[in-house]
Design an enzyme around this catalytic site. Sequence first.
Site, short mmCIF file in Angstrom:
data_model
loop_
_atom_site.label_atom_id
_atom_site.label_comp_id
_atom_site.label_asym_id
_atom_site.label_seq_id
_atom_site.Cartn_x
_atom_site.Cartn_y
_atom_site.Cartn_z
N PHE A 195 -1.06 -8.16 5.03
CA PHE A 195 0.27 -7.57 4.91
C PHE A 195 0.29 -6.23 4.19
O PHE A 195 1.27 -5.90 3.50
CB PHE A 195 1.23 -8.55 4.22
CG PHE A 195 1.07 -9.97 4.68
CD1 PHE A 195 1.17 -10.30 6.01
CD2 PHE A 195 0.78 -10.98 3.78
CE1 PHE A 195 1.01 -11.61 6.45
CE2 PHE A 195 0.61 -12.30 4.20
CZ PHE A 195 0.72 -12.61 5.55
N CYS A 196 -0.76 -5.45 4.35
CA CYS A 196 -0.87 -4.14 3.68
C CYS A 196 -0.59 -4.27 2.18
O CYS A 196 0.03 -3.41 1.56
CB CYS A 196 0.05 -3.12 4.32
SG CYS A 196 -0.47 -2.65 5.98
N ALA A 197 -1.07 -5.37 1.62
CA ALA A 197 -0.99 -5.61 0.17
C ALA A 197 -2.25 -6.38 -0.23
O ALA A 197 -2.19 -7.47 -0.79
CB ALA A 197 0.27 -6.41 -0.18
N HIS A 204 0.81 -1.22 0.00
CA HIS A 204 0.00 0.00 0.00
C HIS A 204 0.84 1.26 0.00
O HIS A 204 0.39 2.32 -0.48
CB HIS A 204 -0.94 0.01 1.20
CG HIS A 204 -1.99 -1.05 1.14
ND1 HIS A 204 -2.83 -1.34 2.19
CD2 HIS A 204 -2.33 -1.93 0.16
CE1 HIS A 204 -3.64 -2.32 1.86
NE2 HIS A 204 -3.35 -2.71 0.64
N CYS A 261 -5.45 -5.42 7.22
CA CYS A 261 -4.00 -5.61 7.30
C CYS A 261 -3.67 -6.60 8.40
O CYS A 261 -2.75 -7.39 8.29
CB CYS A 261 -3.30 -4.28 7.57
SG CYS A 261 -2.96 -3.33 6.08
#
Length: 467
Positions: free
Chosen positions: A382-384, A136, A402
């Site tokens: 994982f902020c993806a 992100h 997340c």
Amino acid sequence: MSAYPNATATTTPSDDPACATPLPVLGRDVTVPLVTGGEVTYAALDYAASAPALQRVWDDVAAYAPYYGSVHRGAGYLSQLSTDLFENSRRTVAEFLGCRADDQVVFTRSTTDSLNLLASVVPDGCEVFVFETEHHASLLPWRDARVTYLNAPRTHAEAVAALEGALAGRDAGGPALVCVTGASNVTGELWPVRELAAVAHSHGARIVLDAAQLAPHHPVDITELDVDWVAFSGHKLYAPFGSGVLAGRADWLRAAEPYLAGGGASRAVTRRSDGGVDVDWHTTAARHEAGSPNVIGVYAIASACKALTEAGFGPLAAREQRLVGLVRAGLAEVPGVRVLSLFGDDAPRVGVLSFVVDGWNSSHFAAALSAEYGIGVRDGLFCAHPLVRTLLDSDPQEPGECGAPEAAPGERSLNAIRVSFGAGTPDEHVERFVRAVGELVREGARWNYRTEDGRCVPDRDGVAAAA
């Protein structure tokens, strides 16, 4: 030679050509309690989030701390010494990254801060191209630009072809920027940065490399990779204290308004006859470093850069790849475990792997690793988020966070488990992790767990799980 008095040199195992032992890091002897009784040395396997500080970094910072002073403009000895330390750190980072002579090194708070800074200086009308596979920090900052999100590729060649096609169809003549990761924070897989840079430049675009996960594991050379900017974080590079770097071409940085307005960014401020003020802003890196800088954090990054360079990325990477092989081989023997990958099992990667386990909520699995084995990993998206959804073959609109979602042990959840390691990881931590995964899958958890505030935790009022 140290830049300040009384500092002592710290040795590293760089003389060992096989790098058979890990680099010394803080916390390597910390013990944690187990829910089943007793204590165990903590196995920190969440390097992709924050790596432990190198002992060398901590020692350097501790030696400098008594001489700490405010940088720039101070006439006192400590201020002058701290200023020299700060600017020497900038030069150290430039050498570490192989910067060109006219590149600027700007100190920030993190990779996220660095990419938001770059997003604030892109010229009007700039088109930004970014793969959906980005963290992100790379995916979200481009709010004032026209953004094209590219679908997740399944091979390096597909990534290069996708960017080629997207850039070929853009408005000719206007500014454009490509943002790409060097190593995925989810799969650890390396991206074809040099090839993507060549495509970008052939179409008159620039490229920024998110090196947050690459720099701690692999040499990052701006000139060799032919990228325009590099961003990375200190806390992933074995350097604590909340610091980051944006390094690269100076023209967009000089032409834009300062990222923050204030002292340090301005060379002169004068009153006008109409009562307003005129400001002459710096054209150096100081233009985007307003306020008192994080001297400790900056020096920690420089110390980490020196330590990794002296240890040698060759032996460090060789040892890490041996650990990657141990993890992959161990997980392959456990039924129901699926390692997530974009580019296939043979794709080169750094010490970052994510996986899911059939029949397990990932938060439950991670909680059991911690509570019953003293192993710290990460679970979630994982902020993806777009990337993990793609890897899990889920609906792009399916909810997730997340961190761990609201799902009880045993319930399906849209998240995965990530194990990550690096230069400070002992073999025993990896061996314990592989053994623990096998035992949990084959024998089940030994304790009862429940969801509390969105996380799976050991049931304090419960007892060991029924046999």
